[in-house]
Structure formats: C-alpha cells, structure tokens
Design a protein around this motif. Structure first.
Motif, PDB file in Angstrom:
ATOM      1  N   MET A 173       0.820  -1.200   0.000  1.00  0.00           N
ATOM      2  CA  MET A 173       0.000   0.000   0.000  1.00  0.00           C
ATOM      3  C   MET A 173       0.862   1.260   0.000  1.00  0.00           C
ATOM      4  O   MET A 173       0.417   2.331   0.372  1.00  0.00           O
ATOM      5  CB  MET A 173      -0.952  -0.014   1.208  1.00  0.00           C
ATOM      6  CG  MET A 173      -1.975  -1.129   1.174  1.00  0.00           C
ATOM      7  SD  MET A 173      -3.333  -0.928   2.359  1.00  0.00           S
ATOM      8  CE  MET A 173      -2.490  -1.147   3.915  1.00  0.00           C
ATOM      9  N   ASN A 174       2.136   1.089  -0.414  1.00  0.00           N
ATOM     10  CA  ASN A 174       3.064   2.216  -0.540  1.00  0.00           C
ATOM     11  C   ASN A 174       3.324   2.897   0.811  1.00  0.00           C
ATOM     12  O   ASN A 174       3.493   4.112   0.874  1.00  0.00           O
ATOM     13  CB  ASN A 174       2.553   3.234  -1.563  1.00  0.00           C
ATOM     14  CG  ASN A 174       3.659   4.108  -2.115  1.00  0.00           C
ATOM     15  OD1 ASN A 174       4.818   3.689  -2.209  1.00  0.00           O
ATOM     16  ND2 ASN A 174       3.322   5.340  -2.478  1.00  0.00           N
ATOM     17  N   LYS A 175       3.365   2.083   1.870  1.00  0.00           N
ATOM     18  CA  LYS A 175       3.649   2.589   3.212  1.00  0.00           C
ATOM     19  C   LYS A 175       4.939   1.970   3.737  1.00  0.00           C
ATOM     20  O   LYS A 175       5.311   0.852   3.352  1.00  0.00           O
ATOM     21  CB  LYS A 175       2.509   2.247   4.178  1.00  0.00           C
ATOM     22  CG  LYS A 175       1.120   2.727   3.758  1.00  0.00           C
ATOM     23  CD  LYS A 175       1.009   4.222   3.772  1.00  0.00           C
ATOM     24  CE  LYS A 175      -0.386   4.679   3.409  1.00  0.00           C
ATOM     25  NZ  LYS A 175      -0.446   6.152   3.182  1.00  0.00           N
ATOM     26  N   THR A 176       5.579   2.680   4.635  1.00  0.00           N
ATOM     27  CA  THR A 176       6.784   2.192   5.286  1.00  0.00           C
ATOM     28  C   THR A 176       6.482   1.903   6.749  1.00  0.00           C
ATOM     29  O   THR A 176       6.023   2.788   7.477  1.00  0.00           O
ATOM     30  CB  THR A 176       7.915   3.236   5.200  1.00  0.00           C
ATOM     31  OG1 THR A 176       8.203   3.494   3.825  1.00  0.00           O
ATOM     32  CG2 THR A 176       9.169   2.737   5.899  1.00  0.00           C
ATOM     33  N   ALA A 177       6.725   0.669   7.169  1.00  0.00           N
ATOM     34  CA  ALA A 177       6.501   0.286   8.565  1.00  0.00           C
ATOM     35  C   ALA A 177       7.706   0.687   9.407  1.00  0.00           C
ATOM     36  O   ALA A 177       8.852   0.410   9.040  1.00  0.00           O
ATOM     37  CB  ALA A 177       6.265  -1.216   8.662  1.00  0.00           C
ATOM     38  N   ILE A 178       7.447   1.348  10.519  1.00  0.00           N
ATOM     39  CA  ILE A 178       8.494   1.655  11.499  1.00  0.00           C
ATOM     40  C   ILE A 178       8.129   0.903  12.777  1.00  0.00           C
ATOM     41  O   ILE A 178       7.164   1.246  13.463  1.00  0.00           O
ATOM     42  CB  ILE A 178       8.591   3.167  11.760  1.00  0.00           C
ATOM     43  CG1 ILE A 178       8.900   3.912  10.448  1.00  0.00           C
ATOM     44  CG2 ILE A 178       9.661   3.464  12.811  1.00  0.00           C
ATOM     45  CD1 ILE A 178       8.886   5.423  10.583  1.00  0.00           C
ATOM     46  N   LEU A 179       8.885  -0.129  13.093  1.00  0.00           N
ATOM     47  CA  LEU A 179       8.539  -1.046  14.185  1.00  0.00           C
ATOM     48  C   LEU A 179       9.058  -0.526  15.517  1.00  0.00           C
ATOM     49  O   LEU A 179      10.252  -0.242  15.669  1.00  0.00           O
ATOM     50  CB  LEU A 179       9.111  -2.432  13.903  1.00  0.00           C
ATOM     51  CG  LEU A 179       8.787  -3.524  14.920  1.00  0.00           C
ATOM     52  CD1 LEU A 179       7.288  -3.832  14.941  1.00  0.00           C
ATOM     53  CD2 LEU A 179       9.580  -4.796  14.609  1.00  0.00           C
ATOM     54  N   VAL A 180       8.153  -0.426  16.493  1.00  0.00           N
ATOM     55  CA  VAL A 180       8.519  -0.041  17.859  1.00  0.00           C
ATOM     56  C   VAL A 180       7.940  -1.071  18.826  1.00  0.00           C
ATOM     57  O   VAL A 180       7.163  -1.948  18.431  1.00  0.00           O
ATOM     58  CB  VAL A 180       8.004   1.377  18.203  1.00  0.00           C
ATOM     59  CG1 VAL A 180       8.545   2.404  17.203  1.00  0.00           C
ATOM     60  CG2 VAL A 180       6.481   1.434  18.229  1.00  0.00           C
TER      61      VAL A 180
END
Length: 281
Positions: A173-180
């Motif tokens: 979906m053209n998103k970047t996941a930033i995992l916290v």
C-alpha cells in the motif's frame, strides 16, 4: 486475492479502507452504525477529490473504483475470509475489548489482526485473542493516503511471521513500517499528545491564539501542520480519550488533560468532523 476487513468507519477507518481498496484489495468495511455506513461512500469520494488536489502522487486514485471494491456492512459477514483485520474503533477499552471478543469467534485461525490504536496496549488486546501472536499494532497517521509512515507495534506475543506479514501488507500500500515496542502511546502519541495538550493550555492561558501557535510550528519548526490543526483533524474527543489512557497508564501529571479540551468536547466542538474546533471548517 487478499481480503482486508476494516472495523470502524470513522475518520481513520474510511481512509484505511479506501487506501487498501485503491491498492487492489477486496475490502469489507464494518460499523455498528448504519448511518455512518451510509455516509461513508460519499465521504470517501469527497476525500479522494481533496487528496488528489493536494498530492500529485494521488492523481491516479479513482473514487468510483475504490468504492466499488468495498463492501459496507454492519455485520461480520465475510470476515471468515479475511486475511487481515484492521480495527479502528474508538479509543475506549470497553468498546475495543468487546470487538476483539467478537472477532475471535468469526475470523479464520490464519487471519492477522492489526490494532490501529493511539495509546491502548497491543499486548492487552492480543491477550483476548486465541492466537495473540497474530496481533500487531498498526498505527496509521492521519490523513492515511498522504502519510508514508505507519508505526507498527510489537506486542509481547507478536511473532516474527506477523511482523513480516505486516511489513508486506504496508509495502503493498506504498507505506513504510516503522517497528517499535509496546508501551502505552508508543512513540508517536506519547510525543504528539504532549504537543497538542500543551498547545491547548497555551490557548486556555491566553498566551497565544491557535493560528499563532500553529504558525510557529509550521514556519518555525517546519512542520506541515500545527498541533491544534492536528488535534482538529484527529478529533478533539479522540485526543481527550487518548490523554486519559496515557494518564491512567503512567499516572504522570504531564498527561493531565487540559480543561479547555474537555470543555470543547462537552460543547460538541470536535474539530473538522463537527465543523468547529480550534478552527472553523
């Protein structure tokens, strides 16, 4: 074909559903309020027109195609076929926990669950599910189509498989996941709600007008939106509930909700969705 089920057709749910539909997913959008559901297609069309005007990257979005890929429903029919369930209901533990108990009875054992929450513990919600390892936080930023980053949150039981699947879904979906990691408020809202709350105190104390406060953030700090514009966009009622969750969890006075915010919510001034908040719409 991957099926994405979205629970909650409010400000966030409508945008999440539209985004998933644009990128080719078959979407089920569920809400308990038939009135909200009946308005959702028109809201999507209006939003798409607005997003196309402000972002050249969204020129290819087609409202008719998007709405055509979405099933609007007030039941859980079809949820058994969903590969992903993205939950966006109100920031209230009693409401959210009831939804997860319902989902556990209607969804496939292979489904993944994304909690789109501002502050509530992912671990606590996952504990309600038979397979807590398949639950992850997926905190979309508002407005969803215009924001690249999504704050994903690893709960205590969240598996590496679920993390990888979430990254794949968001990438599609053209998103970047930033995992916290999971702690109430995570990163985004522990920071942003302090800004919004303190900005409300500045208005209450008559230090500055909302436009001046937002201008300092935009022209001084280079932010796209000021904290009070952001609060209006999110919904002041949602901001108040999130501050309550943060205060309850940390017992830290820095999260004490500004009385002016509570007064505005009591008066029905929720921001954009009501036509008036710190600004008129």
């Amino acid at each position: 074909m991957t099926v994405v089920a979205v629970v909650g057709a409010g400000v966030m749910g409508v945008d999440v559903a539209a985004t998933a539909a644009h990128y080719g997913y078959d979407v089920i959008l569920k809400d308990v309020d038939p009135g909200v559901l009946s308005e959702a297609p028109a809201i999507m069309r209006r939003n798409v027109r607005s997003y196309r005007m402000v972002s050249p990257e969204l020129q290819e979005w087609n409202a008719a195609d998007i709405v055509g890929r979405i099933t609007f429903t007030d039941t859980y029919e079809g949820f058994g076929q969903a590969d992903w369930v993205i939950e966006n209901v109100t920031e209230d533990w009693e409401v959210k926990s009831a939804v997860y108990k319902e989902l556990s009875g209607v969804c496939s054992a292979e489904a993944f669950f994304a909690v789109n929450t501002s502050c509530i513990s992912i671990t606590k919600l996952a504990a309600l599910m038979p397979r807590p390892e398949r639950v992850i936080g997926m905190h979309f930023m508002n407005p969803v189509p215009l924001k690249e980053a999504v704050e994903t949150v690893r709960g205590f039981h969240t598996s590496e498989e679920t993390i990888a699947a979430s990254e794949s879904l968001l990438r599609s979906m053209n998103k970047t996941a930033i995992l916290v990691n999971d702690f109430p408020g995570f990163v985004a809202n522990r920071l942003s709600h302090l800004f919004m709350n303190e900005a409300a105190f500045l208005v209450q104390d008559r230090v500055a007008e909302p436009a001046q406060i937002d201008a300092i953030f935009k022209q001084g700090y280079g932010h796209r939106m000021g904290p009070l514009e952001t609060a209006d966009l999110i919904g002041l009622d949602t901001v108040v509930r999130s501050l309550e969750v943060l205060y309850q969890n940390y017992q830290d006075p820095k999260f004490r909700c500004c009385p002016l915010l509570r007064q505005m919510v009591d008066a029905g001034l929720y921001g954009r969705k009501s036509g008036r908040g710190f600004n008129m719409y």
